[in-house]
Motif scaffolding. Structure first.
Motif: not given
Length: 429
Positions: A98-104, A83-89
């Motif tokens: 740590e959140l980049r690892a989750i997205l991967a 919500r806060e990063y992948a969907f926010n251009k």
């Protein structure tokens, strides 16, 4: 809250199906080695279901149809990453490691869009939409809203030739959307004494008390939506010395969060709800509200182009400010029983009280709809349960026209008790 669903098409674009996430976004490399189109799964409460011993497939947890290792990531963190990063251009490249690892991990565990053809996966998605992170059922209104937004994403996939048909069930089957009622709860309405006491308490607060009182009074007397009232400027009001005035409402400023606006502001400036671009709605202003607004203009020395209800440091009035003030007023003024009840629980209930008052005192529904910015069908379906005090008059109107000419069908003394029918033979007591 329900988890987040994302469709990713082959060029890396996706449509997030979360209410309020209306922008297209880029989500890294599509497919992460799988190629083609993938779905990111229902991340959030769907993962929570699996992580807490929910549905399993082959020893893993079912996450929107994807088989993953149980408990690998906190479901709240998964939802935050999306919500806060992948969907926010504007913040996509700012995600911490740590959140980049989750997205991967999400990309690796997402299934191809072809799984939408399997009802098992569709049922899993719908179950996730209807369930909160803690495993309890989501409110029917929330579940219906999530399904509606998911439907928008699936229609986008159809337009992009990713899906041939919409896989969501139709009709009244087992997985149909839950029924909701849009009618206002009559218990939420305030009486004039309660409104007067609440406004008096708010007016006694230091610094911005009178400004907030004028804001709430505008909702009560004119039936404006909160997002319309915060955008109201001095030049939009006709405030005579005596008698009725009018408000010329043409702008709404709902709060969407600074992360989701192009200019980084908390509010987004929009045209009126359900109206054509640039349309204006004229609302009559009660003499009491005229006096309140005139006093505010004098006290604050407001110029024509300035906001009536600005924040303490300028700019638009924040929703958190007026909601907090309203809650404090309810707690201070209402009894403990009334405070815990639906009476005026939301600031929006002031608008509901206003529109109900208009309807109950004979203002034609078409006129109320025009003042309120609703359609007549929506107005009547929303406030049907709150209309009262007209039954006796309406009964008198139809009593005569329905009276049959000639002798009455019923004869005898209508005031005598009704006869008791004889007992059937052979029946016991």
């Amino acid at each position: 809250m329900a988890g987040t669903f994302c469709l990713v098409e082959h060029r890396g674009q996706c449509v997030p199906a979360r209410l309020g996430l209306k922008v297209l976004c880029q989500v890294g490399e599509s497919g992460a080695g799988r190629g083609g189109v993938v779905s990111s799964g229902l991340c959030g409460q769907a993962l929570a279901i699996g992580a807490h011993g929910g549905q399993r497939a082959g020893g893993g947890c079912l996450v929107g149809g994807a088989q993953v290792g149980c408990g690998q990531y906190d479901p709240v963190e998964v939802r935050k990453a999306l919500r806060e990063y992948a969907f926010n251009k504007n913040r996509r490249d700012e995600a911490p490691s740590e959140l980049r690892a989750i997205l991967a991990w999400i990309r690796r565990n997402s299934l191809p869009m072809s799984v939408w053809e399997d009802t098992k996966h569709v049922d899993a998605v719908l179950h996730a939409l209807d369930t909160r992170l803690d495993g309890s059922p989501a409110a029917a209104s929330s579940a219906k809203r999530y399904r509606r937004v998911l439907n928008v994403a699936l229609r986008f996939a159809i337009r992009q030739n990713v899906l041939a048909d919409n896989p969501l069930p139709k009709g009244r089957g087992e997985n149909a959307a839950p029924k909701t009622s849009g009618a206002v709860d009559k218990r939420s309405l305030l009486n004039p004494g309660q409104v007067a006491a609440l406004l008096a308490w708010i007016a006694s607060r230091p610094r911005t008390g009178y400004r907030l009182t004028a804001f709430f009074a505008t909702l009560y007397y004119a039936g404006l939506r909160p997002e319309e009232a915060v955008a109201l400027r001095v030049e939009d009001a006709v405030l005579p010395m005596t008698g009725w005035g009018e408000l010329r409402v043409h702008t709404a400023a709902p709060e969407v969060g600074s992360q989701w606006t192009d200019d980084g502001e908390v509010h987004e400036t929009l045209d009126l709800k359900g109206r054509a671009a640039g349309d204006t709605r004229i609302v009559p202003t009660h003499p009491a509200l005229v006096a309140i607004l005139r006093t505010l203009v004098v006290q604050e020395q407001l110029a024509a182009g300035e906001l009536f209800f600005s924040g303490e440091k300028g700019g638009l009035l924040a929703g958190s400010v007026y909601r907090r003030a309203w809650d404090k007023a309810r707690k201070a003024v209402l009894s403990e029983h009334d405070y815990s009840s639906p009476v005026g629980k939301r600031v929006y209930d002031l608008r509901h009280t206003c529109l109900t008052t208009w309807l109950n005192h004979g203002i034609p529904p078409a006129q109320v709809a025009e003042w309120a910015g609703n359609s007549v069908p929506v107005l009547l379906s929303t406030y049907a349960r709150c209309i009262a005090g007209q039954i006796a008059e309406l009964q008198q109107r139809i009593e005569g026209p329905q009276q049959l000419p000639g002798a009455a069908l019923a004869s005898g003394n209508l005031n005598s008790p009704l006869p008791v029918p004889p007992r059937a033979p052979g029946r016991g007591r």
